[in-house]
Scaffold this motif. Structure first.
Motif, PDB file in Angstrom:
ATOM      1  N   PRO A   7      46.667  66.320  50.544  1.00 28.83           N
ATOM      2  CA  PRO A   7      47.480  65.291  49.887  1.00 28.83           C
ATOM      3  C   PRO A   7      47.702  64.097  50.799  1.00 28.83           C
ATOM      4  CG  PRO A   7      48.865  67.090  50.625  1.00 28.83           C
ATOM      5  CD  PRO A   7      47.453  67.524  50.865  1.00 28.83           C
ATOM      6  N   VAL A   8      47.881  62.929  50.195  1.00 28.76           N
ATOM      7  CA  VAL A   8      48.075  61.698  50.959  1.00 28.76           C
ATOM      8  C   VAL A   8      49.541  61.269  50.913  1.00 28.76           C
ATOM      9  CG1 VAL A   8      45.720  60.974  50.441  1.00 28.76           C
ATOM     10  CG2 VAL A   8      47.596  60.151  49.005  1.00 28.76           C
ATOM     11  N   LEU A   9      49.935  60.513  51.929  1.00 32.26           N
ATOM     12  CA  LEU A   9      51.259  59.897  51.987  1.00 32.26           C
ATOM     13  C   LEU A   9      52.395  60.921  51.819  1.00 32.26           C
ATOM     14  CD1 LEU A   9      50.343  56.798  49.785  1.00 32.26           C
ATOM     15  CD2 LEU A   9      50.839  56.737  52.231  1.00 32.26           C
ATOM     16  N   VAL A  10      52.207  62.098  52.396  1.00 35.51           N
ATOM     17  CA  VAL A  10      53.193  63.168  52.231  1.00 35.51           C
ATOM     18  C   VAL A  10      54.524  62.802  52.882  1.00 35.51           C
ATOM     19  CG1 VAL A  10      53.734  65.579  52.750  1.00 35.51           C
ATOM     20  CG2 VAL A  10      51.414  64.936  52.052  1.00 35.51           C
ATOM     21  N   LYS A  11      54.481  62.267  54.108  1.00 32.88           N
ATOM     22  CA  LYS A  11      55.725  61.886  54.789  1.00 32.88           C
ATOM     23  C   LYS A  11      56.480  60.819  54.003  1.00 32.88           C
ATOM     24  CE  LYS A  11      53.706  60.674  58.593  1.00 32.88           C
ATOM     25  NZ  LYS A  11      53.490  60.153  59.982  1.00 32.88           N
ATOM     26  N   GLN A  12      55.736  59.891  53.425  1.00 34.05           N
ATOM     27  CA  GLN A  12      56.372  58.803  52.686  1.00 34.05           C
ATOM     28  C   GLN A  12      56.976  59.311  51.378  1.00 34.05           C
ATOM     29  OE1 GLN A  12      53.423  58.900  54.114  1.00 34.05           O
ATOM     30  NE2 GLN A  12      52.944  56.993  55.199  1.00 34.05           N
ATOM     31  N   VAL A  13      56.273  60.217  50.701  1.00 35.43           N
ATOM     32  CA  VAL A  13      56.828  60.825  49.482  1.00 35.43           C
ATOM     33  C   VAL A  13      58.092  61.602  49.821  1.00 35.43           C
ATOM     34  CG1 VAL A  13      56.426  62.604  47.730  1.00 35.43           C
ATOM     35  CG2 VAL A  13      54.651  60.905  48.219  1.00 35.43           C
ATOM     36  N   GLN A  14      58.065  62.332  50.926  1.00 33.46           N
ATOM     37  CA  GLN A  14      59.237  63.091  51.358  1.00 33.46           C
ATOM     38  C   GLN A  14      60.435  62.174  51.589  1.00 33.46           C
ATOM     39  OE1 GLN A  14      58.613  65.726  54.731  1.00 33.46           O
ATOM     40  NE2 GLN A  14      60.691  65.345  55.463  1.00 33.46           N
ATOM     41  N   LYS A  15      60.185  61.020  52.175  1.00 32.99           N
ATOM     42  CA  LYS A  15      61.260  60.064  52.446  1.00 32.99           C
ATOM     43  C   LYS A  15      61.996  59.665  51.171  1.00 32.99           C
ATOM     44  CE  LYS A  15      61.993  55.280  53.966  1.00 32.99           C
ATOM     45  NZ  LYS A  15      61.333  54.048  54.493  1.00 32.99           N
ATOM     46  N   PHE A  16      61.254  59.461  50.100  1.00 32.18           N
ATOM     47  CA  PHE A  16      61.872  58.967  48.869  1.00 32.18           C
ATOM     48  C   PHE A  16      62.346  60.079  47.929  1.00 32.18           C
ATOM     49  CE2 PHE A  16      59.389  55.221  50.148  1.00 32.18           C
ATOM     50  CZ  PHE A  16      60.354  54.223  50.005  1.00 32.18           C
ATOM     51  N   LEU A  17      61.698  61.231  47.974  1.00 32.20           N
ATOM     52  CA  LEU A  17      62.016  62.302  47.020  1.00 32.20           C
ATOM     53  C   LEU A  17      62.627  63.529  47.667  1.00 32.20           C
ATOM     54  CD1 LEU A  17      58.850  62.233  44.697  1.00 32.20           C
ATOM     55  CD2 LEU A  17      61.020  61.023  44.406  1.00 32.20           C
ATOM     56  N   GLY A  18      62.741  63.538  48.983  1.00 31.71           N
ATOM     57  CA  GLY A  18      63.181  64.741  49.672  1.00 31.71           C
ATOM     58  C   GLY A  18      64.596  65.176  49.386  1.00 31.71           C
ATOM     59  N   GLU A  19      65.460  64.242  48.972  1.00 30.95           N
ATOM     60  CA  GLU A  19      66.862  64.584  48.752  1.00 30.95           C
ATOM     61  C   GLU A  19      67.298  64.405  47.303  1.00 30.95           C
ATOM     62  OE1 GLU A  19      69.220  62.408  51.522  1.00 30.95           O
ATOM     63  OE2 GLU A  19      68.267  63.294  53.287  1.00 30.95           O
ATOM     64  N   ILE A  20      66.356  64.396  46.385  1.00 28.13           N
ATOM     65  CA  ILE A  20      66.733  64.213  44.981  1.00 28.13           C
ATOM     66  C   ILE A  20      67.541  65.408  44.486  1.00 28.13           C
ATOM     67  CG2 ILE A  20      64.714  62.796  44.463  1.00 28.13           C
ATOM     68  CD1 ILE A  20      63.618  65.265  42.941  1.00 28.13           C
ATOM     69  N   GLU A  21      68.349  65.157  43.496  1.00 29.95           N
ATOM     70  CA  GLU A  21      69.122  66.220  42.855  1.00 29.95           C
ATOM     71  C   GLU A  21      68.614  66.380  41.431  1.00 29.95           C
ATOM     72  OE1 GLU A  21      73.260  65.408  43.171  1.00 29.95           O
ATOM     73  OE2 GLU A  21      73.256  65.325  45.371  1.00 29.95           O
ATOM     74  N   GLY A  22      68.310  67.586  41.061  1.00 27.93           N
ATOM     75  CA  GLY A  22      67.755  67.850  39.740  1.00 27.93           C
ATOM     76  C   GLY A  22      66.291  68.208  39.828  1.00 27.93           C
ATOM     77  N   PRO A  23      65.687  68.674  38.746  1.00 23.35           N
ATOM     78  CA  PRO A  23      64.280  69.096  38.745  1.00 23.35           C
ATOM     79  C   PRO A  23      63.336  67.933  39.042  1.00 23.35           C
ATOM     80  CG  PRO A  23      65.434  69.886  36.790  1.00 23.35           C
ATOM     81  CD  PRO A  23      66.343  68.904  37.442  1.00 23.35           C
ATOM     82  N   LEU A  24      62.202  68.263  39.646  1.00 27.72           N
ATOM     83  CA  LEU A  24      61.154  67.277  39.913  1.00 27.72           C
ATOM     84  C   LEU A  24      59.956  67.577  39.032  1.00 27.72           C
ATOM     85  CD1 LEU A  24      60.004  64.990  41.989  1.00 27.72           C
ATOM     86  CD2 LEU A  24      58.682  66.922  42.830  1.00 27.72           C
ATOM     87  N   LEU A  25      59.477  66.566  38.338  1.00 27.78           N
ATOM     88  CA  LEU A  25      58.237  66.681  37.582  1.00 27.78           C
ATOM     89  C   LEU A  25      57.094  66.205  38.461  1.00 27.78           C
ATOM     90  CD1 LEU A  25      56.996  67.115  34.593  1.00 27.78           C
ATOM     91  CD2 LEU A  25      56.929  64.629  34.573  1.00 27.78           C
ATOM     92  N   ASP A  26      56.209  67.116  38.849  1.00 30.63           N
ATOM     93  CA  ASP A  26      54.996  66.748  39.575  1.00 30.63           C
ATOM     94  C   ASP A  26      53.890  66.695  38.530  1.00 30.63           C
ATOM     95  OD1 ASP A  26      52.817  66.415  41.224  1.00 30.63           O
ATOM     96  OD2 ASP A  26      53.555  67.774  42.767  1.00 30.63           O
ATOM     97  N   GLY A  27      53.618  65.476  38.050  1.00 36.10           N
ATOM     98  CA  GLY A  27      52.788  65.319  36.865  1.00 36.10           C
ATOM     99  C   GLY A  27      51.303  65.482  37.097  1.00 36.10           C
ATOM    100  N   THR A  28      50.887  65.441  38.342  1.00 38.82           N
ATOM    101  CA  THR A  28      49.484  65.694  38.681  1.00 38.82           C
ATOM    102  C   THR A  28      49.516  66.513  39.959  1.00 38.82           C
ATOM    103  OG1 THR A  28      49.519  63.499  39.718  1.00 38.82           O
ATOM    104  CG2 THR A  28      48.464  63.672  37.575  1.00 38.82           C
ATOM    105  N   ILE A  29      49.814  67.780  39.835  1.00 39.99           N
ATOM    106  CA  ILE A  29      50.213  68.578  40.990  1.00 39.99           C
ATOM    107  C   ILE A  29      49.062  68.898  41.938  1.00 39.99           C
ATOM    108  CG2 ILE A  29      49.941  70.875  39.946  1.00 39.99           C
ATOM    109  CD1 ILE A  29      52.761  71.480  41.262  1.00 39.99           C
TER     110      ILE A  29
END
Length: 312
Positions: A7-29
């Motif tokens: 996967p690409v840009l994993v650290k950057q995705v973590q920065k923005f989504l790492g602390e979300i509250e509620g379910p996450l939809l990974d639409g192209t997992i």
């Protein structure tokens, strides 16, 4: 991560989504690489994973085995996400992630027909249950129809010339394999120092076969509707066509579109763009994964109600 997909840009995705509250939809997992990182750092997150490729789902199931009680996987198109959310018993999302690229496994599997580097059947279906293959498009469509696909989805300068050559060739030899198509393009398109001459046609065919751009903007708007206030949507693109769609829809979502000299009669901005410029891989990542070079990440956050023209 496994060899199936890096996967690409994993650290950057973590920065923005790492602390979300509620379910996450990974639409192209894909192989589950982004979701795995988020599951590792956020013990409250739950994943609803969708992919058209059954092989990707099998790999994801193995990769996320340690968190299987927090993961639900479904085969299908992320554009049908409301139905999958209903099956998962979820009405709102804390976040959504769309990685719109191909997996390494798909590119490296000759039988899938995605790459001009290998010889294989011209398939290109992400979901093998779909009927139309790339070979069928190439052997059935007219010169104008083929030229439109190459021009619109591949931004191919020599679109009509390639289309005419294909139609001439198929009168005697049906277009069946990736290398047959590649050799034909190489004989038509002048040398391009920027990359292989077949790359734009292969991109265009893949987009056409899988209808990748169809209703993409509308789907993103619907995803925002399903986000909780301050929920985030992150989208990774790999070519300019997708990125322009995402940039435009994020801009529209972040603005009040009423005339500036009149009172606001719409609901106002629905989201705030968190990435004014797309985030791209750093040199460290590029050194490890050359295929990440064209990836771009854009992120938006849903506004709480009643913002009016505040974000304009």
């Amino acid at each position: 991560m496994s060899e199936f997909h890096q996967p690409v840009l994993v650290k950057q995705v973590q920065k923005f989504l790492g602390e979300i509250e509620g379910p996450l939809l990974d639409g192209t997992i894909g192989g589950g690489g982004h979701s795995r990182r988020l599951l590792e750092i956020n013990e409250k997150i739950q994943i609803i994973g969708i992919d058209r490729d059954p092989q990707a789902l099998q790999e994801t199931e193995k990769n996320l085995e340690n968190w299987k009680d927090r993961v639900k996987l479904y085969q299908g198109n992320f554009k049908d996400f409301p139905g999958f959310m209903e099956r998962a018993g979820v009405s709102k999302l804390g976040g959504a992630l769309l990685d719109l690229g191909l997996s390494s496994h798909q590119l490296n599997s000759p039988e899938r027909g995605f790459s001009y580097h290998y010889d294989g059947p011209l398939d290109m279906r992400m979901d093998p249950r779909e009927k139309t293959t790339a070979a069928e498009l190439l052997n059935q469509l007219s010169v104008p129809e083929l030229a439109r696909i190459f021009k619109e989805y591949g931004e191919e300068r020599w679109a009509r010339k390639i289309a005419r050559a294909l139609v001439r060739e198929r009168k005697n030899n049906r277009i069946k394999t990736t290398q047959q198509l590649t050799r034909l393009i190489e004989g038509v398109v002048p040398y391009d120092p920027g990359g292989h001459p077949a790359r734009r046609v292969f991109q265009a065919l893949r987009i056409a076969v899988n209808e990748e751009l169809k209703d993409l903007g509308l789907t993103i708007e619907r995803l925002v509707d399903y986000l909780l206030p301050r929920g985030r949507i992150a989208i990774i693109t790999f070519h300019s066509l997708e990125d322009r769609v995402i940039k435009k829809i994020f801009r529209d979502l972040s603005q009040c579109n009423c005339p500036r000299d009149l009172p606001c009669v719409c609901s106002g901005p629905r989201a705030k763009v968190l990435t004014r410029k797309p985030i791209q891989p750093d040199q460290e990542e590029l050194a490890k994964n050359r295929r990440a070079r064209s990836s771009k990440l854009r992120v938006a956050e849903k506004l709480e109600s009643g913002k009016g023209k505040e974000e304009k």
